[in-house]
Every structure is written in structure tokens, then in C-alpha cells.
Design a protein around this motif. Structure first.
Motif, PDB file in Angstrom:
ATOM      1  N   ARG A 194      46.554  34.502  41.696  1.00  0.00           N
ATOM      2  CA  ARG A 194      46.974  35.234  40.317  1.00  0.00           C
ATOM      3  C   ARG A 194      45.998  36.608  39.896  1.00  0.00           C
ATOM      4  N   LEU A 195      46.818  37.331  39.744  1.00  0.00           N
ATOM      5  CA  LEU A 195      46.022  38.739  39.721  1.00  0.00           C
ATOM      6  C   LEU A 195      45.831  38.640  38.014  1.00  0.00           C
ATOM      7  N   ARG A 196      44.680  39.245  37.472  1.00  0.00           N
ATOM      8  CA  ARG A 196      44.166  39.301  36.122  1.00  0.00           C
ATOM      9  C   ARG A 196      43.275  40.427  35.943  1.00  0.00           C
ATOM     10  N   LYS A 197      43.569  41.212  35.029  1.00  0.00           N
ATOM     11  CA  LYS A 197      42.931  42.490  34.671  1.00  0.00           C
ATOM     12  C   LYS A 197      42.063  42.038  33.459  1.00  0.00           C
ATOM     13  N   HIS A 198      40.777  42.704  33.554  1.00  0.00           N
ATOM     14  CA  HIS A 198      39.925  42.456  32.214  1.00  0.00           C
ATOM     15  C   HIS A 198      38.828  43.662  32.424  1.00  0.00           C
TER      16      HIS A 198
END
Length: 251
Positions: free
Chosen positions: A153-157
Motif C-alpha cells: 500500500r502506498l500512503r502519502k502524509h
């Protein structure tokens, strides 16, 4: 020269045609219901001996190497297709006699009355009181199925941070120096009136600016081919024939 007047002599005899080529081997011998004498034999002529064709004994003559018939193999193979089920009806016999250009002396008005019966290798009547055993073989049927093996999973924060950087700076300081001069020197005697001299001091101060870099992150899938070994237990069945036939031969 061999004697083919008995069933035992005819069994497994080799049949040769007019051109001297081998037509096949005798499979079953059919006996006349009245005289109990051989009237027809079946010859295996198909691929791997899978097809049996009828030949009248009266057209055959014994030879040194087997049985001689006045037909070639192609003619014998085209004979009427009759099931080798242990008996011949009068209708079957009529068809065979007509094909081989022979006079038929029997009658075919009796419906299902048998005209001739077949014998097996032991001399018994074929198709009666038979028993069978079914042998089974198991095989492995191997295939594939697709199932989930994992996830990415790719998640940007975003977040903030403080960075401290040492920056060298320079500044100017004003230094006042006093020096005695000769009162009689031209410099001292010069009357210039009021005079003002301005000296500017400078210094460097840090200046902050920001630049940004960017990075693209992509997740993809590569399909790789591999080989795995699978094993399983399968069951096989064989049929063993034991006993003696009427002639005393082990079967």
C-alpha cells in the motif's frame, strides 16, 4: 502339413491370402450346430488385431505355414461386419455365404435360431457364463489456482520539521583613532569651518529561502514463472489370471 480338422489345430493358426501375404491369425472357431464341425473362423485383420473378420473353412486349405485362403487381405477385410458374440444366426451365415460366392444350404426362417456357435481358445462356447473383473487406474490431475500472496500500500502524509544551519556572516565595526599633528602643519592651519564626515558600517545577515525536490513512487507487478513439484498417492489395479483351461494349459 498341419491338420485343421479340429478346433485345437485351428486355434491361433496363421491365415495367408492368395498373394502369400499374411492376413491375420485365427481368433475364434465357429462350429456347425448339427455336425459340430468347424464352419467359420474369425481372423484379426484390423490395426493391432482389433477387428475380427469371418472366413469360411470350406474355402481354406492347410499349408505348411498355416491356413491358405483364395482371397487377398483387402477382400477379407471388406467381409460383412458381424459381431463375434459367440453365435451366428442363419441370416448372418447367409450374408457370409453370399459374400464369398457360396451356396447357402441352411434356412433363415427360424428367427433367432443359431446356425453356428463360436469357441474360444479352450474349446468352450464363447459368450456363456462369462465373468469379468474391472481394473481401475488412478492418475494425478495437476493444475493451478490463483490466491492472494501479499499486499503493498502506498500512503502519502505531510509533516513539518525544523532544520538548523550555521551560516557565516561578516560585519563592520567603526573604530575611532586619535593622532596628534603639528599645529603649524598645513593640515592644522587649514580653516575649513564646520565639517562633517559620515562613515557607514555594514554587516551581513542570514537570508532564508526554500527549494523543493520531488520523487514519484510507483508500485507495479512483474509475473515470474517458476516450477514446483507436487506429489500424490494414486492406486493401480492389475488383474492376474490363474487357473488351467480344458487342455491343461496354464492361463
Amino acid at each position: 502339413m498341419q491338420d485343421f480338422t479340429s478346433v485345437e489345430k485351428l486355434q491361433d493358426a496363421t491365415v495367408y491370402g492368395t498373394d502369400g501375404d499374411k492376413i491375420g491369425s485365427v481368433g475364434q472357431v465357429y462350429l456347425d450346430d448339427q455336425t459340430n464341425q468347424p464352419t467359420f473362423v474369425t481372423v484379426s485383420t484390423g490395426l493391432f488385431g482389433t477387428k475380427e473378420t469371418f472366413i469360411p473353412i470350406s474355402k481354406a486349405t492347410p499349408s505348411q505355414d498355416g491356413l491358405q485362403v483364395p482371397f487377398d487381405k483387402a477382400f477379407v477385410k471388406d467381409a460383412p461386419n458381424i459381431d463375434t458374440d459367440g453365435s451366428l444366426t442363419p441370416q448372418d451365415e447367409r450374408r457370409l455365404y453370399e459374400y464369398y460366392s457360396m451356396d447357402y444350404q441352411g434356412t433363415d426362417t427360424g428367427g433367432d435360431t443359431d446356425a453356428a456357435r463360436g469357441t474360444t481358445a479352450g474349446g468352450g462356447v464363447a459368450g456363456q457364463d462369462s465373468e469379468s473383473v474391472v481394473a481401475r487406474d488412478e492418475q494425478l490431475n495437476v493444475g493451478t489456482e490463483t490466491r492472494e500472496s501479499g499486499q503493498v500500500r502506498l500512503r502519502k502524509h505531510s509533516y513539518t520539521d525544523t532544520e538548523t544551519v550555521e551560516v557565516p556572516v561578516a560585519k563592520e565595526e567603526v573604530v575611532v583613532e586619535r593622532e596628534a599633528v603639528d599645529p603649524n602643519s598645513p593640515e592644522a592651519l587649514q580653516d575649513t569651518g564646520d565639517e562633517e564626515v559620515v562613515v557607514t558600517a555594514r554587516e551581513e545577515v542570514p537570508v532564508v529561502d526554500k527549494t523543493a525536490t520531488a520523487e514519484k513512487v510507483t508500485v507495479d507487478k512483474n509475473r515470474m514463472q517458476d516450477t514446483e513439484q507436487v506429489a500424490g498417492t494414486v492406486q493401480h489395479e492389475d488383474v492376474e489370471v490363474q487357473g488351467e483351461d480344458d487342455t491343461g494349459r496354464r492361463r
